[in-house]
Design an enzyme around this catalytic site. Structure first.
Site, PDB file in Angstrom:
ATOM      1  N   SER B  94       6.487  46.725 -23.073  1.00  0.00           N
ATOM      2  CA  SER B  94       5.784  47.590 -24.205  1.00  0.00           C
ATOM      3  C   SER B  94       5.223  48.799 -23.295  1.00  0.00           C
ATOM      4  O   SER B  94       4.186  48.599 -22.528  1.00  0.00           O
ATOM      5  CB  SER B  94       4.911  46.794 -24.912  1.00  0.00           C
ATOM      6  N   LYS B 168       7.435  49.385 -31.799  1.00  0.00           N
ATOM      7  CA  LYS B 168       6.362  48.365 -31.380  1.00  0.00           C
ATOM      8  C   LYS B 168       4.927  48.934 -31.533  1.00  0.00           C
ATOM      9  O   LYS B 168       4.136  48.186 -32.048  1.00  0.00           O
ATOM     10  CB  LYS B 168       6.924  48.146 -29.781  1.00  0.00           C
ATOM     11  N   LYS B 236      -5.646  49.350 -25.759  1.00  0.00           N
ATOM     12  CA  LYS B 236      -4.420  50.118 -24.966  1.00  0.00           C
ATOM     13  C   LYS B 236      -3.262  50.421 -26.010  1.00  0.00           C
ATOM     14  O   LYS B 236      -2.802  51.656 -26.264  1.00  0.00           O
ATOM     15  CB  LYS B 236      -3.869  49.342 -23.851  1.00  0.00           C
TER      16      LYS B 236
END
EC number: 1.1.1.60
Lengths: 293, 293
Positions: B94, B168, B236
């Site tokens: 990711s 995502k 994050k």
């Protein structure tokens, strides 16, 4: 158990029908009489007045628009006075917890039990008999009437009077915030050139999936905001959550933000009669973007 | 197809194992060698270096922590130079969409194809082979490697390079906001005297239900914040969503609010190593309430 069912609108009619089909003797009453025709054909008795409906009822189910409407029906119109002593009122309307507790207190003084039992699941859940039924009240009363709920859905006793209504408010807060989450994700992928339908497909069954992602996400993509659940009702629910929070001394930041945004959608953007997925329009407007890509 | 699988950590190891079990010839490499023992026993070849792993690979799968780690592995360490011309890199890490596009461009100049294919579903999805695999890239490359995804989960091509990473990020925004919704509902019912477990039970299968309500709601009630998905990773991800929004000129108000709150949880409340459901602690702290009722 002999049942009087007061309020056979979009939700009440299929709920009452499921009780009739399950073999309960049901007398129905509705403010506008046209909505009781199909129930009469299915075997319900139709009463001309609420007082007539409740005269011999063991259980009186109320399913009307809000707290003041319930109070008017039970007390101002004198319906409660016509109920047999020992009867039970099951209020399945969505109203404020403190209104439910107030109704329970007033009925208790008249020898009538009360439980609050608001539902989630919409007209489809009402028709399928698959509603989530959130119950507040005492366990003796709940146990006595529990078999009534089975044709309508799954009922769980959550706590004392008002608890069902509080759970319904928490349910509505989750719905309003999740609609906002789905709106942001839908806009992000759309502006990034991804077909939101493919996005919903790949997420299906995963961590971020929900009924709201699949159903309301599709409405946002199609720009189809026919209700469904109206934005004006969603705003009323959020106002009720925040009123309850003020009374409890709680701060819920996402709920508060969504209240402000639904207020903007309803008042400034005149979207009160649109489905609550129309929060997507507020997000588009905030971003100076048009409805279609 | 001969596969090199680089990065066999918590997620990568079960994913690689499913490829081995499906009969693909797999060579694995991991920075710390201990994590490849079980794979070797299952039939994988273990390489000492990334360069050795990729030398004869048709497909190189990378599964590492973030964009800089992918860039370091492919380019700084020179791994890409050891791949056969015509090979395909599938980056299942990711990372940011613009990092993915940058990697695709650099690899393209070396005659190597690239698709981004981050996943959702956690270690359980990796073990079960039920991951949601969000793919960005061109359809010729996707079709060539599509059979590889089957043992790992359900892959859908969403658009050009970077689209998988963008999806995502949208997935992570939904997760972060839904955790916030569940936290507010859990606190509201708890403070109103309702057992949150009963609340989750009555909502099961309904409109407000989600994996997050059931799983993270239970963690909030229990005060069990062992990760799962760490709050520092959630922060994050939200930072990356907002960086992408800035680049695209988008304003997402719920995502922005959740970024600020997760930053508060990670920095001021020192909750970075707790599960992201620990956002409940931020909500408690905001309300001057303690962890247990």
């Amino acid at each position: 158990m002999t049942i009087a069912f007061l309020g056979t609108g979009l939700m009440g009619a299929p709920m009452a029908l499921n009780l009739v089909k399950a073999g309960f003797p049901v007398t129905v009453w509705n403010r506008s009489a046209g909505k009781t025709v199909a129930l009469e054909e299915a075997g319900a008795r139709v009463a001309e007045t609420p007082a007539e409906a409740v005269g011999k009822a063991d259980v009186v189910i109320t399913m009307v628009s809000d707290g003041p409407a319930v109070g008017d029906l039970l007390f101002e119109q004198g319906t409660a006075e016509h109920m047999p002593t020992g009867a039970t009122v099951i209020d399945m309307s969505s109203i404020r917890p403190e209104e439910a507790r107030n109704h329970a207190d007033r009925l208790s003084k008249m020898g009538i039990s009360h439980i609050d039992a608001p539902v989630s699941g919409g007209t489809r859940g009402a028709e399928d008999g698959s509603l989530a039924i959130m119950v507040g009240g005492d366990d003796v009363t709940f146990d006595r009437v529990a078999s009534l709920f089975e044709p309508m859905g799954r009922a769980i006793l959550l706590g004392p009077s008002g608890s069902g209504q509080l759970a319904k408010l928490a349910n509505q807060a989750i719905v309003a915030i999740t609609i906002g989450a789905v709106a942001e994700a839908t806009l992000l992928v759309r502006e990034g050139g991804i077909d939101p339908a493919c996005f919903r497909a790949v997420l299906k069954g995963g961590f971020a999936d929900s009924v709201i992602l699949q159903q309301h996400g599709a409405r946002m993509q199609a720009g189809d905001f026919a209700p469904g659940g109206r934005s004006s009702f969603q705003l009323k629910d959020l106002e009720n959550v925040l009123a309850e929070c003020r009374a409890m001394g709680l701060s819920l930041p996402l709920t508060a933000l969504q209240r402000d945004r639904f207020a903007d959608l309803v008042t400034r953007l005149e979207g009160g009669d649109l489905d609550h997925s129309a929060l997507f329009l507020e997000l588009l407007e905030r971003n100076n973007l048009s409805r279609s890509q």
